[in-house]
Design an enzyme around this catalytic site. Structure first.
Site, PDB file in Angstrom:
ATOM      1  N   ASP A 163      16.783  35.954  10.036  1.00 61.03           N
ATOM      2  CA  ASP A 163      17.551  37.203  10.300  1.00 61.03           C
ATOM      3  C   ASP A 163      19.111  36.931   9.777  1.00 61.03           C
ATOM      4  OD1 ASP A 163      18.955  35.192  12.010  1.00 61.03           O
ATOM      5  OD2 ASP A 163      18.340  36.411  13.874  1.00 61.03           O
ATOM      6  N   HIS A 181      21.119  33.622  13.133  1.00 59.65           N
ATOM      7  CA  HIS A 181      20.883  32.445  13.772  1.00 59.65           C
ATOM      8  C   HIS A 181      20.382  31.481  13.028  1.00 59.65           C
ATOM      9  CE1 HIS A 181      20.397  35.968  16.966  1.00 59.65           C
ATOM     10  NE2 HIS A 181      21.281  35.051  17.675  1.00 59.65           N
ATOM     11  N   SER A 205      22.544  32.632  22.714  1.00 58.62           N
ATOM     12  CA  SER A 205      21.306  32.613  21.850  1.00 58.62           C
ATOM     13  C   SER A 205      20.932  31.188  21.253  1.00 58.62           C
ATOM     14  CB  SER A 205      21.405  33.788  20.919  1.00 58.62           C
ATOM     15  OG  SER A 205      22.274  33.773  19.925  1.00 58.62           O
TER      16      SER A 205
END
Length: 337
Positions: free
Chosen positions: A245, A248, A80
């Site tokens: 969040d 990240h 990610s």
């Protein structure tokens, strides 16, 4: 600590090379408990479910008109972090930032193709490398890999993780592609992770980063440590450097990481001055020692020298995250491949 990390990293890398199993720092039951809690903490912070923005396309159009040179091809693979999850604009992803920066330094356009997959472990690298190399007429000139965090949280044996990464680097190098790996980030910076779990998460992730460095350098790639880079800054400024969040990186966090990787990315293509004033050359040392040193300081590059030796370069980092980051070229519409 670094000497101990060097020894363990060397053992992990040796196990990877010879097909051995994982070498743990803690008892199996303790590791299971710790990593289960770390995975729960990851869910508590609400890892983003939104698909990362697509940034594939051409950067530095102006250079094509000015110089007439064909574009450089930059591939991005990994998890990610490589995909740019956590931001909303394509221009904020590390792929776009590095494509823009590379275009500016090379003074020629750059074609970016990102096949990274959020949630990916090193076991997905074989598939991603196959995608990156699927067109023999459009092979990448350089590939950036960011991988490792999910290997730690999902308990992949370190030796297996390193072996899979080394295999990916070898395939890319055999295709004529330069490779730069951003090693496993410091998982001790995730905000809801408290002591002693924070200390253990940091130790496991830095140990993997050191072992990754050995495996990558032995296959002719270069590494840049992201661990410490995303450590003090993220710990001191979690609201600024983490995304919504809290897991990240934010746009500023990705800019910080991109500025750490850019000099090594350019150097791999012979485009960065070796005597750049912001570079501190620590000299030649055993690969495992260089790997252990790099794992403790973000923005540190390790590249192969001769035989079992490596060169350690400490790159200057901007004092303000993203302060000197290249202004990204507006991203073109996503290009489907």
């Amino acid at each position: 600590m670094s000497m101990s990390r060097a020894r363990v990293a060397r053992r992990i890398a040796a196990a990877a090379a010879y097909g051995g199993g994982g070498i743990g720092l803690l008892g199996g039951a303790a590791v299971g408990l710790v990593l289960t809690e770390l995975s729960l903490a990851k869910r508590v912070v609400g890892g983003s479910e939104a698909a990362p923005p697509r940034a594939d396309g051409r950067y530095g159009f102006a250079f094509a008109r000015r110089t007439g040179q064909p574009p450089l091809r930059l591939a991005f693979i990994g998890d990610s972090t490589a995909a740019g999850q956590g931001v909303h604009r394509p221009s904020q992803t590390p792929g776009a930032l590095l494509a823009s920066g590379l275009a500016a330094v090379a003074e020629r356009p750059v074609d970016l193709r990102n096949v990274a997959l959020p949630g990916a472990q090193s076991s997905d690298l074989e598939r991603q490398v196959t995608l990156a190399l699927d067109d023999p007429e459009q092979l990448p000139d350089v590939c950036v890999i960011m991988i490792g965090a999910n290997d730690v949280t999902r308990r992949m044996p370190a030796a297996q993780s390193v072996r899979l990464l080394a295999d990916a680097v070898r395939r890319l190098r055999e295709s004529g592609c330069e490779v730069v790996v951003g090693t496993c980030p410091d998982l001790g910076t995730i905000e809801p992770v408290y002591q002693p779990l924070r200390w253990i998460a940091r130790r496991l992730s830095r140990q993997l980063a050191a072992a990754q460095t050995i495996g990558v350098v032995e296959q002719g790639g270069r590494t840049v440590s992201l661990g410490d880079l995303l450590g003090p800054e993220f710990a001191a400024n979690p609201r600024e450097l983490f995304g919504p969040d809290n897991y990240h990186p934010s746009a500023e966090g990705y800019a910080t990481a991109a500025m750490a990787v850019l000099p090594t990315l350019c150097a791999s293509l012979g485009l960065w001055p070796e005597e750049a004033p912001e570079t501190r050359d620590e000299g030649i040392m055993p690969v495992a020692t260089a790997a252990a040193e790099a794992a403790s300081e973000g923005g540190t590059e390790v590249t192969a020298a001769r035989g079992p030796w490596a060169r350690l370069l400490r790159r200057h980092r901007p004092s303000e995250p993203g302060a000197d980051a290249p202004e990204p070229t507006p991203s073109p519409p996503p290009v489907s491949h």
